[in-house]
Design a protein around this motif. Structure first.
Motif, PDB file in Angstrom:
ATOM      1  N   GLY A 158       0.803  -1.215   0.000  1.00 16.88           N
ATOM      2  CA  GLY A 158       0.000   0.000   0.000  1.00 16.88           C
ATOM      3  C   GLY A 158       0.838   1.267   0.000  1.00 16.88           C
ATOM      4  O   GLY A 158       0.441   2.294  -0.557  1.00 16.88           O
ATOM      5  N   LEU A 159       2.033   1.199   0.609  1.00 17.42           N
ATOM      6  CA  LEU A 159       2.929   2.346   0.655  1.00 17.42           C
ATOM      7  C   LEU A 159       3.430   2.704  -0.748  1.00 17.42           C
ATOM      8  O   LEU A 159       3.833   3.843  -0.994  1.00 17.42           O
ATOM      9  CB  LEU A 159       4.115   2.053   1.572  1.00 17.42           C
ATOM     10  N   THR A 179      -0.924  17.448  -9.625  1.00 18.82           N
ATOM     11  CA  THR A 179      -1.045  16.063  -9.167  1.00 18.82           C
ATOM     12  C   THR A 179       0.100  15.698  -8.241  1.00 18.82           C
ATOM     13  O   THR A 179      -0.107  15.085  -7.185  1.00 18.82           O
ATOM     14  CB  THR A 179      -1.062  15.104 -10.375  1.00 18.82           C
ATOM     15  N   LEU A 180       1.331  16.075  -8.610  1.00 24.87           N
ATOM     16  CA  LEU A 180       2.486  15.758  -7.765  1.00 24.87           C
ATOM     17  C   LEU A 180       2.426  16.496  -6.437  1.00 24.87           C
ATOM     18  O   LEU A 180       2.767  15.938  -5.388  1.00 24.87           O
ATOM     19  CB  LEU A 180       3.774  16.095  -8.509  1.00 24.87           C
ATOM     20  N   LEU A 181       1.970  17.749  -6.452  1.00 29.77           N
ATOM     21  CA  LEU A 181       1.839  18.503  -5.204  1.00 29.77           C
ATOM     22  C   LEU A 181       0.854  17.819  -4.253  1.00 29.77           C
ATOM     23  O   LEU A 181       1.145  17.626  -3.061  1.00 29.77           O
ATOM     24  CB  LEU A 181       1.350  19.925  -5.502  1.00 29.77           C
ATOM     25  N   ILE A 182      -0.303  17.448  -4.778  1.00 32.07           N
ATOM     26  CA  ILE A 182      -1.331  16.797  -3.958  1.00 32.07           C
ATOM     27  C   ILE A 182      -0.865  15.424  -3.502  1.00 32.07           C
ATOM     28  O   ILE A 182      -1.094  15.024  -2.350  1.00 32.07           O
ATOM     29  CB  ILE A 182      -2.653  16.696  -4.750  1.00 32.07           C
ATOM     30  N   THR A 183      -0.177  14.698  -4.385  1.00 31.78           N
ATOM     31  CA  THR A 183       0.327  13.372  -4.026  1.00 31.78           C
ATOM     32  C   THR A 183       1.301  13.462  -2.855  1.00 31.78           C
ATOM     33  O   THR A 183       1.237  12.651  -1.918  1.00 31.78           O
ATOM     34  CB  THR A 183       1.018  12.713  -5.235  1.00 31.78           C
ATOM     35  N   LEU A 184       2.206  14.443  -2.885  1.00 25.75           N
ATOM     36  CA  LEU A 184       3.152  14.607  -1.776  1.00 25.75           C
ATOM     37  C   LEU A 184       2.417  14.924  -0.474  1.00 25.75           C
ATOM     38  O   LEU A 184       2.783  14.410   0.598  1.00 25.75           O
ATOM     39  CB  LEU A 184       4.151  15.717  -2.105  1.00 25.75           C
ATOM     40  N   GLY A 185       1.374  15.744  -0.544  1.00 23.01           N
ATOM     41  CA  GLY A 185       0.591  16.053   0.649  1.00 23.01           C
ATOM     42  C   GLY A 185      -0.117  14.829   1.203  1.00 23.01           C
ATOM     43  O   GLY A 185      -0.114  14.584   2.420  1.00 23.01           O
ATOM     44  N   LEU A 186      -0.715  14.042   0.321  1.00 23.70           N
ATOM     45  CA  LEU A 186      -1.408  12.822   0.745  1.00 23.70           C
ATOM     46  C   LEU A 186      -0.423  11.796   1.304  1.00 23.70           C
ATOM     47  O   LEU A 186      -0.742  11.079   2.267  1.00 23.70           O
ATOM     48  CB  LEU A 186      -2.172  12.223  -0.440  1.00 23.70           C
ATOM     49  N   MET A 187       0.772  11.741   0.699  1.00 19.93           N
ATOM     50  CA  MET A 187       1.786  10.805   1.201  1.00 19.93           C
ATOM     51  C   MET A 187       2.216  11.170   2.617  1.00 19.93           C
ATOM     52  O   MET A 187       2.428  10.292   3.457  1.00 19.93           O
ATOM     53  CB  MET A 187       3.005  10.791   0.265  1.00 19.93           C
ATOM     54  N   LEU A 188       2.339  12.470   2.901  1.00 11.54           N
ATOM     55  CA  LEU A 188       2.708  12.900   4.258  1.00 11.54           C
ATOM     56  C   LEU A 188       1.677  12.426   5.268  1.00 11.54           C
ATOM     57  O   LEU A 188       2.026  11.855   6.314  1.00 11.54           O
ATOM     58  CB  LEU A 188       2.832  14.431   4.287  1.00 11.54           C
ATOM     59  N   TYR A 199      -0.634   9.997   4.885  1.00 11.60           N
ATOM     60  CA  TYR A 199      -0.751   8.533   4.877  1.00 11.60           C
ATOM     61  C   TYR A 199       0.423   7.871   5.598  1.00 11.60           C
ATOM     62  O   TYR A 199       0.238   6.938   6.401  1.00 11.60           O
ATOM     63  CB  TYR A 199      -0.828   8.045   3.432  1.00 11.60           C
ATOM     64  N   TYR A 200       1.641   8.347   5.333  1.00 10.99           N
ATOM     65  CA  TYR A 200       2.822   7.744   5.955  1.00 10.99           C
ATOM     66  C   TYR A 200       2.876   8.023   7.453  1.00 10.99           C
ATOM     67  O   TYR A 200       3.400   7.211   8.223  1.00 10.99           O
ATOM     68  CB  TYR A 200       4.094   8.253   5.280  1.00 10.99           C
ATOM     69  N   ARG A 201       2.325   9.164   7.870  1.00 10.03           N
ATOM     70  CA  ARG A 201       2.273   9.431   9.304  1.00 10.03           C
ATOM     71  C   ARG A 201       1.224   8.534   9.963  1.00 10.03           C
ATOM     72  O   ARG A 201       1.442   8.020  11.057  1.00 10.03           O
ATOM     73  CB  ARG A 201       1.914  10.910   9.558  1.00 10.03           C
ATOM     74  N   LEU A 202       0.076   8.355   9.311  1.00  7.29           N
ATOM     75  CA  LEU A 202      -0.947   7.459   9.877  1.00  7.29           C
ATOM     76  C   LEU A 202      -0.429   6.038   9.986  1.00  7.29           C
ATOM     77  O   LEU A 202      -0.748   5.316  10.937  1.00  7.29           O
ATOM     78  CB  LEU A 202      -2.213   7.498   8.998  1.00  7.29           C
ATOM     79  N   LYS A 203       0.373   5.622   9.019  1.00  9.37           N
ATOM     80  CA  LYS A 203       0.968   4.286   9.034  1.00  9.37           C
ATOM     81  C   LYS A 203       2.206   4.219   9.926  1.00  9.37           C
ATOM     82  O   LYS A 203       2.740   3.131  10.179  1.00  9.37           O
ATOM     83  CB  LYS A 203       1.358   3.862   7.605  1.00  9.37           C
ATOM     84  N   ASN A 204       2.648   5.396  10.382  1.00 10.36           N
ATOM     85  CA  ASN A 204       3.800   5.489  11.275  1.00 10.36           C
ATOM     86  C   ASN A 204       5.059   4.858  10.665  1.00 10.36           C
ATOM     87  O   ASN A 204       5.832   4.189  11.352  1.00 10.36           O
ATOM     88  CB  ASN A 204       3.490   4.833  12.633  1.00 10.36           C
ATOM     89  N   VAL A 205       5.276   5.087   9.380  1.00  9.11           N
ATOM     90  CA  VAL A 205       6.469   4.542   8.726  1.00  9.11           C
ATOM     91  C   VAL A 205       7.573   5.586   8.577  1.00  9.11           C
ATOM     92  O   VAL A 205       8.746   5.241   8.416  1.00  9.11           O
ATOM     93  CB  VAL A 205       6.130   3.959   7.332  1.00  9.11           C
ATOM     94  N   LEU A 206       7.199   6.878   8.625  1.00  7.16           N
ATOM     95  CA  LEU A 206       8.177   7.958   8.567  1.00  7.16           C
ATOM     96  C   LEU A 206       7.747   9.075   9.509  1.00  7.16           C
ATOM     97  O   LEU A 206       6.571   9.429   9.562  1.00  7.16           O
ATOM     98  CB  LEU A 206       8.285   8.535   7.140  1.00  7.16           C
ATOM     99  N   THR A 207       8.715   9.613  10.264  1.00  2.14           N
ATOM    100  CA  THR A 207       8.429  10.795  11.060  1.00  2.14           C
ATOM    101  C   THR A 207       8.354  12.005  10.118  1.00  2.14           C
ATOM    102  O   THR A 207       8.774  11.921   8.960  1.00  2.14           O
ATOM    103  CB  THR A 207       9.523  11.036  12.110  1.00  2.14           C
ATOM    104  N   ILE A 208       7.823  13.104  10.614  1.00  2.00           N
ATOM    105  CA  ILE A 208       7.737  14.310   9.791  1.00  2.00           C
ATOM    106  C   ILE A 208       9.139  14.747   9.358  1.00  2.00           C
ATOM    107  O   ILE A 208       9.368  15.151   8.208  1.00  2.00           O
ATOM    108  CB  ILE A 208       7.027  15.439  10.544  1.00  2.00           C
ATOM    109  N   SER A 209      10.093  14.637  10.288  1.00  2.00           N
ATOM    110  CA  SER A 209      11.471  15.017   9.978  1.00  2.00           C
ATOM    111  C   SER A 209      12.049  14.109   8.885  1.00  2.00           C
ATOM    112  O   SER A 209      12.685  14.590   7.937  1.00  2.00           O
ATOM    113  CB  SER A 209      12.333  14.921  11.240  1.00  2.00           C
ATOM    114  N   ASP A 210      11.824  12.799   9.026  1.00  2.00           N
ATOM    115  CA  ASP A 210      12.318  11.851   8.026  1.00  2.00           C
ATOM    116  C   ASP A 210      11.638  12.072   6.674  1.00  2.00           C
ATOM    117  O   ASP A 210      12.264  11.920   5.623  1.00  2.00           O
ATOM    118  CB  ASP A 210      12.074  10.409   8.483  1.00  2.00           C
ATOM    119  N   PHE A 211      10.356  12.422   6.708  1.00  2.00           N
ATOM    120  CA  PHE A 211       9.615  12.650   5.463  1.00  2.00           C
ATOM    121  C   PHE A 211      10.238  13.795   4.672  1.00  2.00           C
ATOM    122  O   PHE A 211      10.528  13.664   3.475  1.00  2.00           O
ATOM    123  CB  PHE A 211       8.151  12.961   5.784  1.00  2.00           C
ATOM    124  N   PHE A 212      10.442  14.935   5.342  1.00  2.00           N
ATOM    125  CA  PHE A 212      10.975  16.100   4.628  1.00  2.00           C
ATOM    126  C   PHE A 212      12.445  15.910   4.259  1.00  2.00           C
ATOM    127  O   PHE A 212      12.908  16.439   3.240  1.00  2.00           O
ATOM    128  CB  PHE A 212      10.782  17.368   5.464  1.00  2.00           C
TER     129      PHE A 212
END
Length: 428
Positions: free
Chosen positions: A213-214, A250-259, A261-274
């Motif tokens: 899913g990721l 599309t890419l802008l929105i995708t990056l926002g949704l990924m932030l 989604y990945y936080r809800l899944k707890n796979v990346l911290t905000i710091s790691d994401f950026f």
């Protein structure tokens, strides 16, 4: 250097005038919305790819298809998902290359397939498929160009009817897909492809780290977003939508949704994401610069009227049965020199149709030859945005991708040229 020499010629060999023209050209390019959006797209793609990798999405995809479902078990199977994605995602050539490359990279690394072979598959499906299934910006452009010839009274009928007829004669696109499938199925490496570098496999791909899913959801958001924005920017008509605007938002929105989604899944911290997003964006900066210079070369070629000059070689003395073959070769040269299939269509269709009418040659065949030649030349050109994005999405250099895919493209073009000659003789 090509831009400098071109501006020098345009400026009648005056160094100061050439310098001023070059400065003005880049200022003009950077003031164009579609150029800035395309450059931003190239940079944001790096962020998306790095985030998918660091989140575990790549490992999840490999585990799901290779271990859990046992769908990918060989070199042949490793490239087939990319080939299928290249055919299914026909809405925009840049997104086609991006999705096909993202899917294929982990499998190519695991089964010892070069990234250059993957880039060849991405490039050989994106533009050919978009030109065969014109439910996209390609179709809008071609319909408009054909409609212009109908308005001028050169041909009669409906633009859509003529376009569908020309698609049947788009021999290069058909040949490119066939040659690509054969190269995958029989694991054929020819020419420089035999010596292409192979990326060592990532042993982490053997475990179940991450989840599919990721990987899958960002792909769904990108494909769905492009379709939605093509409809929105076209005021309800997907044929009139803006490709550059669609992929940018599309890419802008995708990056926002990924932030989120990945936080809800707890796979990346905000710091790691950026951190991952910045790292990926930084890695794509050279690609964005190559794109910018490619756009500049296209402008220089247009100002020098390269296409019109080459087209002047086709005259009334050319036998009508060989017209399609000549149009195919000429369109290929123009597309290779300028790096744009769309620009080639705009030059060659208004030339090919009157020539076919004047020489009493098959009009749809001439249209198909102009489209095929544009796709072929664009496919081979190292300054084509499709070539650059396919290399970027696959993780190999533009130089390696260009030289390794050229033999396959030439084989496809050889068969296409023969078909244009045969059909030209038979139909005339």
């Amino acid at each position: 250097m090509a831009v400098v020499v071109g501006e020098f010629i345009i400026a009648d060999f005056s160094p100061l005038s050439a310098l001023m023209l070059m400065i003005e050209r880049f200022i003009s390019l950077l003031s164009e919305g579609w150029v800035l959006k395309t450059l931003a797209f190239a940079i944001m793609v790096g962020s998306v790819m790095t985030l998918i990798e660091r989140s575990g999405g790549v490992n999840g995809l490999v585990h799901e298809l290779s271990v859990k479902r046992s769908l990918v078990k060989s070199k042949r199977g490793a490239l087939m998902p990319s080939f299928i994605a290249g055919i299914i995602v026909f809405i925009e050539s840049s997104i086609t290359s991006l999705v096909a490359g993202a899917i294929g990279r982990p499998f190519c690394d695991r089964y010892g397939i070069s990234r250059a072979k993957l880039a060849f598959v991405c490039d050989s499906t994106s533009a050919p498929v978009c030109s065969l299934i014109p439910l996209n910006g390609w179709g809008a452009l071609l319909l408009g160009l054909i409609g212009g010839q109908i308005t001028a009274g050169l041909i009669a009928g409906e633009s859509a009817t003529w376009l569908l007829q020309s698609i049947a004669f788009n021999f290069y696109a058909f040949m490119a897909l066939l040659v690509t499938f054969i190269a995958i199925w029989y694991e054929i490496d020819i020419g420089p492809m035999r010596h292409a570098a192979i990326t060592p496999p990532d042993i982490e791909c053997e475990d179940a780290k991450g989840g599919i899913g990721l990987f899958l959801w960002p792909m769904v958001w990108m494909i769905g977003g492009v379709i939605a924005f093509m409809v929105i920017t076209g005021n309800g008509n997907i044929f009139k939508g803006s490709g550059s605007t669609s992929i940018f938002y599309t890419l802008l929105i995708t990056l926002g949704l990924m932030l989120v989604y990945y936080r809800l899944k707890n796979v990346l911290t905000i710091s790691d994401f950026f951190d991952a997003a910045w790292s990926g964006a930084r890695s794509m900066t050279p690609i964005a610069l190559i794109l910018l210079f490619a756009f500049a070369i296209g402008g220089v070629s247009s100002d020098m009227q390269v296409g019109q000059y080459l087209a002047s070689f086709i005259g009334d003395y050319l036998p009508s049965e060989y017209l399609a073959g000549a149009i195919f070769v000429l369109a290929a040269i123009i597309a290779f020199a300028t790096g744009t299939s769309w620009g080639t269509f705009s030059i060659m269709l208004p030339i090919a149709i009157p020539l076919a009418v004047g020489l009493d040659a098959p009009i749809a065949l001439a249209m198909g030859a102009a489209i095929s030649g544009g796709v072929f030349g664009d496919h081979c050109s190292p300054i084509s945005d499709t070539t650059i994005i396919s290399a970027m999405a696959s993780g190999c250099s533009v130089q390696e991708h260009t030289k390794t895919q050229l033999p396959y493209a030439l084989i496809s073009a050889g068969f296409a040229f023969i078909l244009f000659i045969i059909f030209g003789i038979v139909l005339t």
